[in-house]
Design a protein around this motif. Sequence first.
Motif, short mmCIF file in Angstrom:
data_model
loop_
_atom_site.label_atom_id
_atom_site.label_comp_id
_atom_site.label_asym_id
_atom_site.label_seq_id
_atom_site.Cartn_x
_atom_site.Cartn_y
_atom_site.Cartn_z
N GLU A 265 0.86 -1.18 0.00
CA GLU A 265 0.00 0.00 0.00
C GLU A 265 0.90 1.23 0.00
OE1 GLU A 265 -4.03 1.10 2.20
OE2 GLU A 265 -2.30 1.50 3.48
N LEU A 285 5.01 8.75 -5.63
CA LEU A 285 4.50 7.94 -4.52
C LEU A 285 5.43 8.04 -3.31
CD1 LEU A 285 3.64 4.69 -6.53
CD2 LEU A 285 2.26 6.77 -6.21
N TYR A 303 4.54 -3.75 -12.20
CA TYR A 303 3.56 -4.21 -11.23
C TYR A 303 2.15 -3.74 -11.58
CZ TYR A 303 7.59 -5.12 -8.20
OH TYR A 303 8.77 -5.57 -7.68
N ILE A 305 -1.13 -1.96 -10.61
CA ILE A 305 -1.43 -0.94 -9.60
C ILE A 305 -2.93 -0.69 -9.57
CG2 ILE A 305 -1.07 1.47 -8.91
CD1 ILE A 305 1.66 1.37 -10.29
N ARG A 306 -3.52 -0.83 -8.39
CA ARG A 306 -4.96 -0.55 -8.21
C ARG A 306 -5.11 0.80 -7.52
NH1 ARG A 306 -5.68 -3.95 -11.68
NH2 ARG A 306 -4.88 -6.01 -11.24
N THR A 307 -6.13 1.53 -7.91
CA THR A 307 -6.38 2.83 -7.27
C THR A 307 -7.85 2.88 -6.84
OG1 THR A 307 -7.29 4.21 -9.03
CG2 THR A 307 -4.92 3.75 -9.14
N TYR A 336 2.77 4.87 -17.56
CA TYR A 336 1.82 3.94 -16.98
C TYR A 336 0.44 4.62 -16.98
CZ TYR A 336 0.68 0.07 -13.81
OH TYR A 336 0.18 -1.08 -13.25
N LEU A 338 -2.88 5.64 -15.56
CA LEU A 338 -3.58 5.72 -14.27
C LEU A 338 -4.78 6.63 -14.44
CD1 LEU A 338 -0.60 6.12 -11.74
CD2 LEU A 338 -2.06 4.10 -12.06
N LEU A 348 -2.71 3.75 -3.11
CA LEU A 348 -2.61 2.80 -4.22
C LEU A 348 -2.25 1.42 -3.67
CD1 LEU A 348 -0.51 4.77 -6.86
CD2 LEU A 348 -2.97 4.81 -6.43
N ILE A 350 -0.12 -1.84 -4.83
CA ILE A 350 0.82 -2.35 -5.82
C ILE A 350 0.88 -3.86 -5.61
CG2 ILE A 350 3.15 -2.11 -6.78
CD1 ILE A 350 3.33 0.59 -5.32
N GLU A 351 0.35 -4.58 -6.59
CA GLU A 351 0.18 -6.03 -6.41
C GLU A 351 1.38 -6.83 -6.87
OE1 GLU A 351 -4.65 -6.28 -6.51
OE2 GLU A 351 -3.58 -6.92 -8.31
N THR A 353 3.80 -7.99 -5.03
CA THR A 353 5.02 -7.44 -4.42
C THR A 353 5.51 -8.25 -3.21
OG1 THR A 353 3.50 -5.87 -3.39
CG2 THR A 353 4.83 -5.05 -5.19
#
Lengths: 376, 376
Positions: A265, A285, A303, A305-307, A336, A338, A348, A350-351, A353
């Motif tokens: 996160e 970030l 990676y 990235i979900r927001t 990227y 977004l 965010l 970051i999956e 990881t």
Amino acid sequence: MTARIRQFLRKRAEDGPCLVVDLDVVRENYLAFAKALPDTKVFYAVKANPAPEVLALLAALGSSFDAASVTEIEMALAAGATADRISFGNTIKKERDVARAYALGVRLYAVDCIAEVEKIARAAPGARVFCRILSDCVGAEWPLSRKCGCEPAMAPDVLEHAHRLGLTACGVSFHVGSQQRNPQAWDRALASVAAVFRECGERGINLAMVNLGGGFPTRYLKNVPTVKTYGSAIFRALRRHFGNRIPETIIEPGRGMIGNAGVIEAEVVLVSKKNENDDVRWVYLDIGKFGGLAETMDESIRYPIRTPRDGDDLAPCVIAGPTCDSADVMYEREPYALPISLEIGDKLLIEGTGAYTATYASVAFNGFPPLKTYHI
Amino acid sequence: MTARIRQFLRKRAEDGPCLVVDLDVVRENYLAFAKALPDTKVFYAVKANPAPEVLALLAALGSSFDAASVTEIEMALAAGATADRISFGNTIKKERDVARAYALGVRLYAVDCIAEVEKIARAAPGARVFCRILSDCVGAEWPLSRKCGCEPAMAPDVLEHAHRLGLTACGVSFHVGSQQRNPQAWDRALASVAAVFRECGERGINLAMVNLGGGFPTRYLKNVPTVKTYGSAIFRALRRHFGNRIPETIIEPGRGMIGNAGVIEAEVVLVSKKNENDDVRWVYLDIGKFGGLAETMDESIRYPIRTPRDGDDLAPCVIAGPTCDSADVMYEREPYALPISLEIGDKLLIEGTGAYTATYASVAFNGFPPLKTYHI
């Protein structure tokens, strides 16, 4: 991103980025490897994530461990592994570290040259050694350099030298490259291994083990084949090159064991443009290359990235870390996408990881603390 | 490499690489900057090396400090600096970190966009802000990216916004690129700064300060101009662009203040070839990219390396670190000439490593501990 991680993050109140690893996912991954390759011993690559909780879980499940240093050996032992389940897999070892490992009971060592064999013979008399050979890594997202391993043609000399010095020359290892997306990659490497087995056999040295290395991928932005697919492809390759005399095999998954179990996160610190007409925004970030995302170097690992604004229109962004270092930019060559609505303060996710993040973090670059970690 | 460092290392008995910094050299460097630029305030860039001994020495000599984070501000205060001698020079700051800095008394902040100005106005009302502009960095061994700063044309809008929000729009900063070997580099940047001053003046905002940034080099393999040469060139450029109305100036040396004060002692762990016919050997050290030598990325910084066998015939070598990571190779594209007689166990001295080494070290990658440091 599991429900358990989501729930954990909902309750978290501290400032700063963190890594959360779901141990249930690690357990599932271990069982998937054990099922896909039932005759192969799993040596978890400790370097991928050496958290005590991870090591204890894997030790309890019966895993063995691939260690890169004496510290990693000590951590595996502390987690409940016995010394006969530990391989000192780094080909670059101080002789006094070999002696320390030997004193701790470790009897399995990687080598890739005569000089390393001689260290082992002096500091770990009678131990088993396997010789790492170079392979071409075609198909890997992160091909390995020539750093570890020797040309296959040199391996029989290295192993014969070990044999002469009273060591057990037990086998050969290779690595098909990190994040290897082609399950057939093991086939070419195993052809070389079989040739080394034959040459050693002709010299009166009977090798018994193949270390199939790591390289098993984790899912980042692109889909990857299942562990089952890798298992079948490797088994077919072993049959092709060794017929009915398949040797003892081990694998060393690291990223493949834990990458998808972790989520970082992070927080958006700044969104800006360099001039008003830029069509690419800069998104900064509170984590970057020196806070744990070192594998973004050369934009190698991309990676997911979900927001909180997923679903809104997208815009291309350069993504950078919080330090003053100009190298601390993660995605720039290939911006990227977004959400255009992304704002300062947004969190965010970051999956993927779980592997190769926390231990890469710098001690205190720019005064920023190392990555916080939670293993739940 | 000073006699004091040599003497210290002779007595050292522990295992593992270490950094030794001679504080006398830091003192000499500070005095050289103060003499070369007598009307310019020195704000030491804490990120280069935040060791308490270094900060205390510089605080006692009268230095001010450029901080990249709240932690660095706290460290400068703990070392004896007062808050009026600290600049929060990172353009990427969480608003709550601005508030923390303000609570600690810091009143000088860097910005490079409207959003950052608004954070400062909310969290540090009435503070002084300077706007960082992009410059071209020609002549720098390590040109900066576009990460920090805005196009000069945008700066008057950023500063005017600050002025409207009740902040003191005090000036402009830039950075000519790290390890800048051309003393004339400041001239082009100062032309842009003067234009920003004029434009702001026309809008009724009288800027008073130029932050000349860092970029002052340390000597690695090539000679670099003296601090005196830089001082003269900068003074001439200020006269050219500001005539008799030279503004208040500050500089932020980091590498130039401490790079040449430090030496890393490392050990050769392995010397090997990948096959018998290779003419380039691999030399593996007990320190690499993840142990503190991160600035070898892309082979950017080429450190001088001394060996106990200097004077013997040389041979080209790839130099790599002790981890299993394939990225942990320091010099490969352009192999490094080392004595052909070099042996496992030899101690090497890596010079010019006082800046940007210790804090880059990873917390525990591959289980290796962070770089040990001694400031004598």
